[in-house]
Design a protein around this motif. Structure first.
Motif, short mmCIF file in Angstrom:
data_model
loop_
_atom_site.label_atom_id
_atom_site.label_comp_id
_atom_site.label_asym_id
_atom_site.label_seq_id
_atom_site.Cartn_x
_atom_site.Cartn_y
_atom_site.Cartn_z
N ARG A 27 46.43 27.60 51.47
CA ARG A 27 45.08 27.46 50.57
C ARG A 27 45.31 26.25 49.76
O ARG A 27 44.16 25.45 49.50
N GLU A 55 34.25 30.74 48.00
CA GLU A 55 34.75 31.66 46.77
C GLU A 55 33.94 32.73 46.45
O GLU A 55 34.07 33.75 46.55
N THR A 102 33.58 35.45 49.13
CA THR A 102 34.78 36.33 49.16
C THR A 102 34.56 37.37 48.07
O THR A 102 34.70 38.37 47.98
N ARG A 103 34.21 36.75 46.67
CA ARG A 103 33.94 37.44 45.56
C ARG A 103 32.99 38.71 45.80
O ARG A 103 33.03 39.90 45.46
N VAL A 151 34.34 41.36 47.80
CA VAL A 151 35.41 42.30 47.16
C VAL A 151 34.72 43.15 46.35
O VAL A 151 34.81 44.45 46.32
N TYR A 196 44.46 31.19 58.26
CA TYR A 196 45.10 32.44 57.57
C TYR A 196 45.46 33.53 58.67
O TYR A 196 46.74 34.09 58.48
N ASN A 199 41.68 43.80 53.61
CA ASN A 199 41.63 42.78 52.59
C ASN A 199 40.18 41.99 52.63
O ASN A 199 39.99 41.17 53.81
N ASP A 212 39.51 39.89 50.76
CA ASP A 212 39.74 38.42 50.31
C ASP A 212 40.78 38.03 51.61
O ASP A 212 41.83 38.42 51.74
N TYR A 213 40.15 37.24 52.69
CA TYR A 213 40.94 36.91 53.67
C TYR A 213 42.19 36.15 53.48
O TYR A 213 43.17 36.08 54.52
N THR A 214 42.43 35.57 52.42
CA THR A 214 43.55 34.61 52.11
C THR A 214 44.60 35.45 51.69
O THR A 214 45.85 35.10 51.29
N ARG A 215 44.53 36.92 51.28
CA ARG A 215 45.69 37.87 51.13
C ARG A 215 46.06 38.81 52.02
O ARG A 215 45.07 39.39 52.85
#
Length: 225
Positions: free
Chosen positions: A11, A32, A35-36, A39, A90, A200, A202-205
């Motif tokens: 990232r 961003e 994603t927020r 979430v 990811y 998830n 947030d796809y980066t987690r």
């Protein structure tokens, strides 16, 4: 290196222009914000959880073979990971980490499958590029993802960014709807009950694959009791 450390490094490379595709600040802000919003929507909290009954499914693998969750569960527990697509780096790192753990998973009598909305040709590319020994199943229309509570529609501004990146999801998925599953990982016991769930928004987690092993050990001890 831990999976999340690899994802964090990737990232940072992407956001700092060290990828072949260099995003603009506006594109990063759009990603961003999307994603927020996902979430904050709380959809992940409404997805299926440990203790719920997993929906059964029959899907096609990359070679056109029919794969049934019921048939797999007759042999042992099933790990199901929901995967956005071959275009998502990811997700590819996530699949590679699961492949590294696959011998330990199979030694515990469990099976591993990935489920993606992409067409079988793209699943074959995913398997080839990531050197996978487990199947990627095509959930065209994200019907199975919806049954698990994972399907969501991309917001319009994010759709435009994906188009700019060349990620033509209607073509990749043969579905005009611009929907994806939230990345998720489930362990399903032979009784069909979900023993472990990680969703998830947030796809980066992503969770560490090794977190699965104590769950499988517990299921194996329980089956002997």
């Amino acid at each position: 290196m831990r999976l999340q450390d690899r994802l964090d490094a990737m990232r940072a490379d992407f956001e700092n222009g060290r990828f072949p595709l260099v995003p603009t600040r506006d594109q990063l802000d759009t990603m961003e914000r999307a994603t927020r919003s996902l979430v904050e929507s709380g959809q992940a909290d409404r997805a299926l959880k440990a203790g719920d009954i997993a929906p059964g499914f029959t899907l096609m693998d990359a070679d056109g073979n029919s794969v049934s969750s019921q048939a797999i569960l007759a042999r042992g527990p099933l790990i199901t990971t929901f995967y956005r697509g071959v275009w998502c780096p990811y997700c590819n790192y996530d699949l590679q980490a699961l492949e590294d753990l696959r011998p330990e998973i199979e030694a515990r009598g469990a099976s591993l499958v990935a489920i993606s909305p992409q067409m079988p040709a793209n699943s074959r590319k995913s398997q080839r590029d990531n050197k996978l020994g487990f199947p990627i199943l095509s959930d065209v229309g994200t019907t199975v993802a919806a049954a698990f509570g994972l399907r969501f529609r991309l917001p319009d501004d994010l759709i435009e960014v994906y188009r700019q990146f060349g990620n033509d999801l209607p073509r990749i998925n043969d579905d005009p709807a611009w929907v994806l599953p939230m990345p998720a990982r489930y362990v399903i016991g032979t009784d069909g009950v979900i023993a472990y769930a990680e969703v998830n928004p947030d796809y980066t987690r992503r969770p560490e694959p090794s977190d699965l092993l104590p769950i499988l050990d517990h299921l194996r001890v329980g089956s002997k009791g």
